[in-house]
Design a protein around this motif. Structure first.
Motif, short mmCIF file in Angstrom:
data_model
loop_
_atom_site.label_atom_id
_atom_site.label_comp_id
_atom_site.label_asym_id
_atom_site.label_seq_id
_atom_site.Cartn_x
_atom_site.Cartn_y
_atom_site.Cartn_z
N VAL A 127 -0.14 -16.03 -0.94
CA VAL A 127 1.16 -15.65 -1.51
C VAL A 127 0.95 -14.73 -2.71
CG1 VAL A 127 3.28 -16.50 -2.54
CG2 VAL A 127 2.19 -17.80 -0.70
N VAL A 128 0.05 -15.12 -3.60
CA VAL A 128 -0.19 -14.33 -4.81
C VAL A 128 -0.81 -12.98 -4.46
CG1 VAL A 128 -1.46 -14.24 -6.98
CG2 VAL A 128 -0.37 -16.37 -6.26
N LEU A 129 -1.85 -12.98 -3.63
CA LEU A 129 -2.54 -11.74 -3.30
C LEU A 129 -1.66 -10.81 -2.47
CD1 LEU A 129 -6.11 -13.12 -2.43
CD2 LEU A 129 -5.39 -11.93 -4.50
N GLY A 130 -0.88 -11.37 -1.55
CA GLY A 130 -0.01 -10.53 -0.73
C GLY A 130 1.06 -9.86 -1.56
N ALA A 131 1.71 -10.62 -2.45
CA ALA A 131 2.75 -10.03 -3.30
C ALA A 131 2.15 -9.03 -4.29
CB ALA A 131 3.49 -11.14 -4.06
N ALA A 132 1.01 -9.37 -4.89
CA ALA A 132 0.37 -8.45 -5.83
C ALA A 132 -0.06 -7.17 -5.15
CB ALA A 132 -0.83 -9.13 -6.48
N GLY A 133 -0.62 -7.28 -3.95
CA GLY A 133 -1.04 -6.09 -3.22
C GLY A 133 0.13 -5.20 -2.85
N ALA A 134 1.24 -5.80 -2.46
CA ALA A 134 2.42 -5.01 -2.09
C ALA A 134 2.97 -4.26 -3.29
CB ALA A 134 3.49 -5.92 -1.49
N TYR A 135 3.09 -4.92 -4.42
CA TYR A 135 3.63 -4.26 -5.61
C TYR A 135 2.67 -3.18 -6.12
CZ TYR A 135 7.76 -7.14 -6.33
OH TYR A 135 8.99 -7.74 -6.19
N ALA A 136 1.37 -3.42 -6.03
CA ALA A 136 0.42 -2.40 -6.46
C ALA A 136 0.45 -1.20 -5.52
CB ALA A 136 -0.99 -2.99 -6.52
N SER A 137 0.54 -1.45 -4.22
CA SER A 137 0.60 -0.34 -3.25
C SER A 137 1.85 0.49 -3.43
CB SER A 137 0.55 -0.90 -1.82
OG SER A 137 -0.63 -1.62 -1.60
N PHE A 138 2.92 -0.15 -3.86
CA PHE A 138 4.19 0.54 -4.02
C PHE A 138 4.13 1.60 -5.12
CE2 PHE A 138 8.75 0.40 -5.48
CZ PHE A 138 9.28 0.99 -4.33
N THR A 139 3.14 1.51 -5.99
CA THR A 139 3.05 2.45 -7.10
C THR A 139 2.31 3.74 -6.74
OG1 THR A 139 0.94 1.57 -7.93
CG2 THR A 139 2.96 0.49 -8.69
N VAL A 140 1.71 3.82 -5.56
CA VAL A 140 0.85 4.96 -5.21
C VAL A 140 1.58 6.30 -5.31
CG1 VAL A 140 -0.49 6.01 -3.36
CG2 VAL A 140 -0.75 3.57 -3.85
N PRO A 141 2.78 6.47 -4.71
CA PRO A 141 3.44 7.79 -4.82
C PRO A 141 3.73 8.18 -6.28
CG PRO A 141 4.48 6.45 -3.13
CD PRO A 141 3.57 5.54 -3.87
N GLY A 142 4.19 7.23 -7.09
CA GLY A 142 4.52 7.55 -8.47
C GLY A 142 3.31 7.92 -9.30
N THR A 143 2.20 7.19 -9.10
CA THR A 143 0.99 7.51 -9.87
C THR A 143 0.43 8.87 -9.47
OG1 THR A 143 -0.31 6.25 -8.26
CG2 THR A 143 0.35 5.12 -10.26
N ALA A 144 0.42 9.17 -8.19
CA ALA A 144 -0.09 10.47 -7.74
C ALA A 144 0.77 11.61 -8.30
CB ALA A 144 -0.12 10.53 -6.22
N PHE A 145 2.09 11.47 -8.22
CA PHE A 145 2.98 12.52 -8.73
C PHE A 145 2.81 12.69 -10.24
CE2 PHE A 145 7.05 14.11 -10.31
CZ PHE A 145 7.23 15.22 -9.49
N THR A 146 2.71 11.58 -10.96
CA THR A 146 2.55 11.65 -12.42
C THR A 146 1.23 12.30 -12.79
OG1 THR A 146 3.88 9.64 -12.66
CG2 THR A 146 2.50 10.29 -14.53
N ALA A 147 0.16 11.95 -12.09
CA ALA A 147 -1.15 12.53 -12.40
C ALA A 147 -1.16 14.04 -12.16
CB ALA A 147 -2.23 11.85 -11.57
N VAL A 148 -0.57 14.48 -11.06
CA VAL A 148 -0.53 15.92 -10.77
C VAL A 148 0.34 16.64 -11.79
CG1 VAL A 148 0.22 17.64 -9.08
CG2 VAL A 148 -1.02 15.61 -8.31
N ALA A 149 1.53 16.09 -12.06
CA ALA A 149 2.43 16.74 -13.02
C ALA A 149 1.80 16.81 -14.41
CB ALA A 149 3.76 15.99 -13.08
N GLY A 150 1.14 15.73 -14.84
CA GLY A 150 0.50 15.74 -16.15
C GLY A 150 -0.66 16.71 -16.23
N SER A 151 -1.44 16.80 -15.16
CA SER A 151 -2.56 17.74 -15.15
C SER A 151 -2.07 19.18 -15.25
CB SER A 151 -3.37 17.55 -13.87
OG SER A 151 -3.91 16.25 -13.79
N VAL A 152 -0.98 19.50 -14.56
CA VAL A 152 -0.42 20.85 -14.64
C VAL A 152 0.16 21.10 -16.03
CG1 VAL A 152 1.39 22.36 -13.74
CG2 VAL A 152 0.03 20.96 -12.16
#
Length: 275
Positions: A127-152
């Motif tokens: 239960v803990v690992l499944g929920a934690a993994g889902a919430y962490a995976s959900f952040t992938v688009p936002g982190t990628a977009f933020t990293a690219v925008a900040g680098s530019v």
């Protein structure tokens, strides 16, 4: 029609109700294995997050980009710019994996949702690992977009952003474990929400601001924050000649903290589920 006493029948010929009376209650279904149970919880949580959390992901992403735009007027470049971009990127993970997961488990505990999970033959770690993994995976688009925008925005190189493939899951595991533990250990739902907000604020203040500008005691608190090592690993890759050994050490520390925080969250789940 004649009736034959049950005691004269062979054991295999007893009706189901008689066998239950003789042998006791029917055995429960076997407990699900960890990995299949975790995958089922992960899929369910990810599906739920896609529907309910997309607006909050936009908020987390735009918040990080807004911080970088504000810091652009203060920081010109160099190590400080690398720290701002790396901290803002990991802040997206902190907003979702720490803040929202603390609120989710606090709500789950207050609303009796843990009683539902406790009736299922699912290991607590799943239960803990499944929920934690889902919430962490959900952040992938936002982190990628933020990293690219900040680098530019700060003129940083984009060639080593593949390191996000390691930073996001490791920092996400550490922050999600911390968020789950806060939500499960908080005695009230409101307190879980407050602790999640305070944790995200700590990730904002201690992660985005350059380390060399922080006073000594606050710098020590920064070293205790799980996301710090993910920020350091990402910041190092923005340099002209990254120290990959130091990056590997930071990621290893982040992973170790993630294992420890998830173990604490699993213990907190067991503790909350039996009450």
């Amino acid at each position: 029609m004649s009736t034959v006493p049950a005691e004269v029948l062979p054991t295999g010929a007893l009706p189901a109700t008689s066998r239950d009376a003789v042998d006791g209650a029917a055995p429960l279904a076997p407990r699900a294995r960890l990995l299949p149970a975790m995958a089922a919880v992960y899929r369910a949580q990810l599906s739920r997050a896609r529907v309910a959390r997309i607006p909050l992901l936009f908020v987390a992403t735009f918040q990080s980009i807004g911080i970088m735009i504000l810091m652009r007027g203060v920081v010109d470049g160099g190590s400080e710019a690398r720290a701002v971009v790396a901290g803002s990127t990991v802040l997206v993970v902190a907003f979702v994996a720490l803040n929202l997961l603390a609120q989710y488990f606090g709500q789950l505990r207050a609303g009796g949702g843990l009683d539902h999970y406790a009736t299922l033959p699912v290991p607590p770690a799943a239960v803990v690992l499944g929920a934690a993994g889902a919430y962490a995976s959900f952040t992938v688009p936002g982190t990628a977009f933020t990293a690219v925008a900040g680098s530019v925005l700060f003129g940083l190189p984009l060639g080593h952003l593949w390191i996000l493939g390691a930073v996001v899951p490791l920092a996400g595991a550490a922050l999600a474990g911390l968020g789950a533990a806060l939500g499960l250990l908080a005695p009230r739902q409101e307190l879980a929400t407050l602790l999640g907000q305070l944790g995200m604020s700590a990730a904002l203040l201690l992660g985005v601001l350059p380390a060399e500008r922080l006073p000594g005691p606050i710098g020590w608190a920064r070293d205790l924050l799980p996301s710090t090592y993910g920020v350091e690993a990402l910041a190092r890759t923005f340099g002209p000649h990254p120290d990959w050994a130091a990056v590997a050490v930071d990621l290893a520390v982040c992973g170790a903290v993630g294992v420890a925080s998830l173990a604490v969250a699993t213990w907190a789940y067991r503790r909350a589920a039996v009450r």
